[in-house]
Design a protein around this motif. Structure first.
Motif, PDB file in Angstrom:
ATOM      1  N   GLN A   1       0.825  -1.206   0.000  1.00 46.54           N
ATOM      2  CA  GLN A   1       0.000   0.000   0.000  1.00 46.54           C
ATOM      3  C   GLN A   1       0.861   1.259   0.000  1.00 46.54           C
ATOM      4  OE1 GLN A   1      -3.389  -0.043  -0.266  1.00 46.54           O
ATOM      5  NE2 GLN A   1      -3.121  -2.258  -0.530  1.00 46.54           N
ATOM      6  N   ARG A   2       1.998   1.214   0.692  1.00 49.82           N
ATOM      7  CA  ARG A   2       2.875   2.376   0.797  1.00 49.82           C
ATOM      8  C   ARG A   2       3.712   2.599  -0.450  1.00 49.82           C
ATOM      9  NH1 ARG A   2       8.178   3.106   2.388  1.00 49.82           N
ATOM     10  NH2 ARG A   2       8.459   0.976   3.172  1.00 49.82           N
ATOM     11  N   ALA A   3       3.968   1.556  -1.210  1.00 53.62           N
ATOM     12  CA  ALA A   3       4.950   1.618  -2.300  1.00 53.62           C
ATOM     13  C   ALA A   3       4.565   2.614  -3.388  1.00 53.62           C
ATOM     14  CB  ALA A   3       5.150   0.224  -2.906  1.00 53.62           C
ATOM     15  N   GLY A   4       3.280   2.854  -3.589  1.00 55.67           N
ATOM     16  CA  GLY A   4       2.836   3.862  -4.544  1.00 55.67           C
ATOM     17  C   GLY A   4       3.238   3.578  -5.983  1.00 55.67           C
ATOM     18  N   VAL A   5       3.080   2.340  -6.418  1.00 57.73           N
ATOM     19  CA  VAL A   5       3.572   1.969  -7.737  1.00 57.73           C
ATOM     20  C   VAL A   5       2.581   2.335  -8.835  1.00 57.73           C
ATOM     21  CG1 VAL A   5       4.969   0.105  -6.761  1.00 57.73           C
ATOM     22  CG2 VAL A   5       2.662  -0.395  -7.583  1.00 57.73           C
ATOM     23  N   HIS A   6       3.132   2.626 -10.001  1.00 60.74           N
ATOM     24  CA  HIS A   6       2.367   2.884 -11.222  1.00 60.74           C
ATOM     25  C   HIS A   6       3.119   2.186 -12.356  1.00 60.74           C
ATOM     26  CE1 HIS A   6       0.081   5.989  -9.079  1.00 60.74           C
ATOM     27  NE2 HIS A   6       1.241   6.390  -8.591  1.00 60.74           N
ATOM     28  N   PRO A   7       2.941   0.867 -12.506  1.00 63.87           N
ATOM     29  CA  PRO A   7       3.769   0.115 -13.456  1.00 63.87           C
ATOM     30  C   PRO A   7       3.756   0.701 -14.858  1.00 63.87           C
ATOM     31  CG  PRO A   7       2.492  -1.379 -12.081  1.00 63.87           C
ATOM     32  CD  PRO A   7       1.974  -0.003 -11.801  1.00 63.87           C
ATOM     33  N   ARG A   8       4.912   0.670 -15.479  1.00 66.53           N
ATOM     34  CA  ARG A   8       5.053   1.185 -16.837  1.00 66.53           C
ATOM     35  C   ARG A   8       4.459   0.198 -17.841  1.00 66.53           C
ATOM     36  NH1 ARG A   8       8.575   5.505 -17.239  1.00 66.53           N
ATOM     37  NH2 ARG A   8       9.604   6.028 -15.258  1.00 66.53           N
ATOM     38  N   PRO A   9       4.103   0.669 -19.023  1.00 64.04           N
ATOM     39  CA  PRO A   9       3.600  -0.251 -20.054  1.00 64.04           C
ATOM     40  C   PRO A   9       4.645  -1.301 -20.412  1.00 64.04           C
ATOM     41  CG  PRO A   9       3.144   2.036 -20.639  1.00 64.04           C
ATOM     42  CD  PRO A   9       4.069   2.075 -19.464  1.00 64.04           C
ATOM     43  N   ALA A  10       4.179  -2.508 -20.676  1.00 65.80           N
ATOM     44  CA  ALA A  10       5.091  -3.600 -21.000  1.00 65.80           C
ATOM     45  C   ALA A  10       5.931  -3.285 -22.230  1.00 65.80           C
ATOM     46  CB  ALA A  10       4.302  -4.891 -21.214  1.00 65.80           C
ATOM     47  N   ALA A  11       5.368  -2.584 -23.215  1.00 61.40           N
ATOM     48  CA  ALA A  11       6.128  -2.258 -24.424  1.00 61.40           C
ATOM     49  C   ALA A  11       7.317  -1.369 -24.105  1.00 61.40           C
ATOM     50  CB  ALA A  11       5.214  -1.580 -25.448  1.00 61.40           C
ATOM     51  N   GLU A  12       7.146  -0.451 -23.153  1.00 63.12           N
ATOM     52  CA  GLU A  12       8.251   0.428 -22.754  1.00 63.12           C
ATOM     53  C   GLU A  12       9.351  -0.373 -22.067  1.00 63.12           C
ATOM     54  OE1 GLU A  12       9.003   4.556 -20.219  1.00 63.12           O
ATOM     55  OE2 GLU A  12       7.053   3.550 -20.135  1.00 63.12           O
ATOM     56  N   VAL A  13       8.972  -1.290 -21.192  1.00 64.95           N
ATOM     57  CA  VAL A  13       9.961  -2.125 -20.507  1.00 64.95           C
ATOM     58  C   VAL A  13      10.685  -3.013 -21.511  1.00 64.95           C
ATOM     59  CG1 VAL A  13      10.302  -3.846 -18.702  1.00 64.95           C
ATOM     60  CG2 VAL A  13       8.575  -2.057 -18.404  1.00 64.95           C
ATOM     61  N   ALA A  14       9.951  -3.542 -22.500  1.00 63.66           N
ATOM     62  CA  ALA A  14      10.572  -4.376 -23.523  1.00 63.66           C
ATOM     63  C   ALA A  14      11.617  -3.597 -24.318  1.00 63.66           C
ATOM     64  CB  ALA A  14       9.508  -4.944 -24.460  1.00 63.66           C
ATOM     65  N   ALA A  15      11.309  -2.335 -24.631  1.00 58.56           N
ATOM     66  CA  ALA A  15      12.263  -1.518 -25.380  1.00 58.56           C
ATOM     67  C   ALA A  15      13.539  -1.296 -24.585  1.00 58.56           C
ATOM     68  CB  ALA A  15      11.622  -0.182 -25.757  1.00 58.56           C
ATOM     69  N   LEU A  16      13.422  -1.058 -23.284  1.00 51.61           N
ATOM     70  CA  LEU A  16      14.613  -0.887 -22.447  1.00 51.61           C
ATOM     71  C   LEU A  16      15.360  -2.201 -22.285  1.00 51.61           C
ATOM     72  CD1 LEU A  16      15.943   1.513 -20.850  1.00 51.61           C
ATOM     73  CD2 LEU A  16      13.790   1.966 -22.005  1.00 51.61           C
ATOM     74  N   LEU A  17      14.641  -3.339 -22.300  1.00 51.82           N
ATOM     75  CA  LEU A  17      15.302  -4.634 -22.265  1.00 51.82           C
ATOM     76  C   LEU A  17      16.171  -4.830 -23.503  1.00 51.82           C
ATOM     77  CD1 LEU A  17      15.915  -7.504 -21.375  1.00 51.82           C
ATOM     78  CD2 LEU A  17      13.664  -8.187 -22.227  1.00 51.82           C
ATOM     79  N   ASP A  18      15.658  -4.473 -24.678  1.00 49.39           N
ATOM     80  CA  ASP A  18      16.448  -4.612 -25.899  1.00 49.39           C
ATOM     81  C   ASP A  18      17.728  -3.790 -25.805  1.00 49.39           C
ATOM     82  OD1 ASP A  18      16.401  -5.662 -28.802  1.00 49.39           O
ATOM     83  OD2 ASP A  18      16.853  -3.520 -29.047  1.00 49.39           O
ATOM     84  N   LEU A  19      17.633  -2.578 -25.275  1.00 45.79           N
ATOM     85  CA  LEU A  19      18.822  -1.746 -25.115  1.00 45.79           C
ATOM     86  C   LEU A  19      19.825  -2.400 -24.179  1.00 45.79           C
ATOM     87  CD1 LEU A  19      20.433   0.867 -25.458  1.00 45.79           C
ATOM     88  CD2 LEU A  19      19.045   1.870 -23.613  1.00 45.79           C
ATOM     89  N   HIS A  20      19.360  -2.885 -23.034  1.00 48.95           N
ATOM     90  CA  HIS A  20      20.289  -3.483 -22.070  1.00 48.95           C
ATOM     91  C   HIS A  20      20.855  -4.806 -22.575  1.00 48.95           C
ATOM     92  CE1 HIS A  20      18.754  -0.358 -19.461  1.00 48.95           C
ATOM     93  NE2 HIS A  20      19.669  -0.672 -18.582  1.00 48.95           N
ATOM     94  N   TYR A  21      20.099  -5.537 -23.358  1.00 43.12           N
ATOM     95  CA  TYR A  21      20.601  -6.763 -23.991  1.00 43.12           C
ATOM     96  C   TYR A  21      21.805  -6.449 -24.868  1.00 43.12           C
ATOM     97  CZ  TYR A  21      20.204 -10.989 -26.990  1.00 43.12           C
ATOM     98  OH  TYR A  21      20.423 -12.142 -27.701  1.00 43.12           O
ATOM     99  N   CYS A  22      21.712  -5.371 -25.638  1.00 44.59           N
ATOM    100  CA  CYS A  22      22.811  -4.996 -26.534  1.00 44.59           C
ATOM    101  C   CYS A  22      23.952  -4.316 -25.787  1.00 44.59           C
ATOM    102  CB  CYS A  22      22.282  -4.095 -27.651  1.00 44.59           C
ATOM    103  SG  CYS A  22      21.142  -4.940 -28.782  1.00 44.59           S
ATOM    104  N   LEU A  23      23.630  -3.534 -24.749  1.00 46.52           N
ATOM    105  CA  LEU A  23      24.685  -2.962 -23.921  1.00 46.52           C
ATOM    106  C   LEU A  23      25.514  -4.063 -23.271  1.00 46.52           C
ATOM    107  CD1 LEU A  23      22.649  -0.141 -22.116  1.00 46.52           C
ATOM    108  CD2 LEU A  23      24.469   0.234 -23.792  1.00 46.52           C
ATOM    109  N   ASP A  24      24.847  -5.089 -22.772  1.00 46.10           N
ATOM    110  CA  ASP A  24      25.540  -6.195 -22.121  1.00 46.10           C
ATOM    111  C   ASP A  24      26.464  -6.911 -23.103  1.00 46.10           C
ATOM    112  OD1 ASP A  24      25.991  -7.475 -19.706  1.00 46.10           O
ATOM    113  OD2 ASP A  24      24.427  -8.956 -19.984  1.00 46.10           O
TER     114      ASP A  24
END
Length: 346
Positions: free
Chosen positions: A270-293
């Motif tokens: 209840q305290r965490a105050g989360v507002h999860p981001r859209p899955a497509a946005e997270v997927a795009a950042l995953l692709d970036l980190h996959y290539c950075l790695d």
């Protein structure tokens, strides 16, 4: 032991494509689902890292296991590398109690719409070639080499994407919070007891439980999970950015469950105050980190300094969190893995 970390391997300590539709990781639709091999010892590491230290529990070559001693000492210093010495880049903005702001650049590229769909609900994944082309532009801006032509896409056209349920992501955050408390000396009566009272034992991996209950494994490696937690905070909309050129910011410890006071997991949700981001946005950042790695792994293989201005573990740990948080459904994907089964091969 082969998996023991080498603090000197490939680390510079700070002072203060036209992509093809190749199957992800080379898998084929007919490949059977197989679990990652269990660790041979009680140590948390199973995979070779881009800096000579194993990722704490995840298989595959990755930058997730760089030594923790390389964390920055403070804010405001330059991120420029000079004469083989890497100065600490700035840290990210503090966590925000009112949420992390609008979509990132990658989110806008992916066409992500805030609050749609709800976590756990599938939506068509964005065009992977478009996302990869954007990733290539980001790599150049960040000073990373591009992966070779034909480097696997993270997902295929026609795949569906979703985030894990919010309560599951929060549960993983709570487990990592307990692990980090153990790194800093919290007794097992506190950490294991809190996990047991809050019904989270099933979310703990065997190596994590061995570390918390018996101090088996490397505290230095487990301490690196702070950057995975920062990535989760971004996924949950509490962190404002996930900039590869910045270390995690302030406010993370205060945001996480207070084990010392015995704050119940339900109260923290209840305290965490989360507002999860859209899955497509997270997927795009995953692709970036996959290539950075990939860039970090190549630097290690070629005995070269790591690219970028943050140390390799930052990218590796954040990628680990993103790989776990976002799920895909399609002919080349298996079911969502456990935390210690995430494929971190590059």
């Amino acid at each position: 032991m082969a998996n023991d970390p080498d603090p000197e391997a490939g680390v510079v300590t700070p002072p203060d494509l036209a992509p093809s539709a190749a199957p992800r990781r080379g898998k084929t639709p007919s490949a059977p689902a197989t679990a990652a091999p269990a660790p041979a010892t009680a140590a948390p590491a199973t995979g070779a890292s881009a800096v000579g230290a194993s990722a704490a529990g995840a298989p595959g070559a990755s930058a997730a296991g760089a030594p923790a001693a390389a964390a920055p000492a403070g804010k405001g210093s330059s991120g420029t590398a000079s004469a083989g010495v890497r100065t600490a880049p700035p840290v990210a903005a503090p966590l925000r109690a009112d949420g992390g702001g609008g979509p990132s650049r990658a989110g806008r590229r992916a066409g992500a719409e805030p609050d749609e769909p709800a976590p756990g609900e599938e939506t068509p994944a964005p065009d992977p070639v478009m996302i990869r082309n954007g990733t290539l532009a980001d790599l150049e801006e960040l000073g990373f080499p591009p992966p070779p032509d034909g480097y696997p896409l993270v997902w295929e056209p026609g795949d569906a994407v979703a985030l894990r349920p919010t309560v599951e992501i929060l549960g993983r955050c709570a487990v990592l919070n307990a692990v980090l408390a153990g790194v800093f000396g919290a007794p097992s009566e506190l950490t294991c007891g809190w996990l047991e009272r809050n019904g989270l034992v099933d979310a703990v991996t065997e190596p994590e439980w061995a570390f918390l209950s018996e101090r088996k494994g490397s505290g230095d490696l487990y301490g690196l999970h702070v950057e995975a937690l920062w990535a989760f905070a971004w996924v949950l909309g509490v962190g404002e950015d996930l900039d590869p050129g910045r270390y995690c910011g302030e406010g993370l410890a205060a945001w996480l469950p207070d084990l010392g006071s015995g704050e119940p997991f339900a109260d923290w949700q209840q305290r965490a105050g989360v507002h999860p981001r859209p899955a497509a946005e997270v997927a795009a950042l995953l692709d970036l980190h996959y290539c950075l790695d990939w860039g970090h792994v190549q630097a290690l293989m070629n005995d070269e300094p790591p690219p970028g201005v943050t140390l390799p573990y930052v990218i590796g740990q954040r990628r680990w969190a993103l790989e776990w948080a976002v799920t895909f459904r399609g002919p080349y994907h298996q079911g969502p893995p456990r935390w210690d089964e995430v494929d971190l091969a590059s």
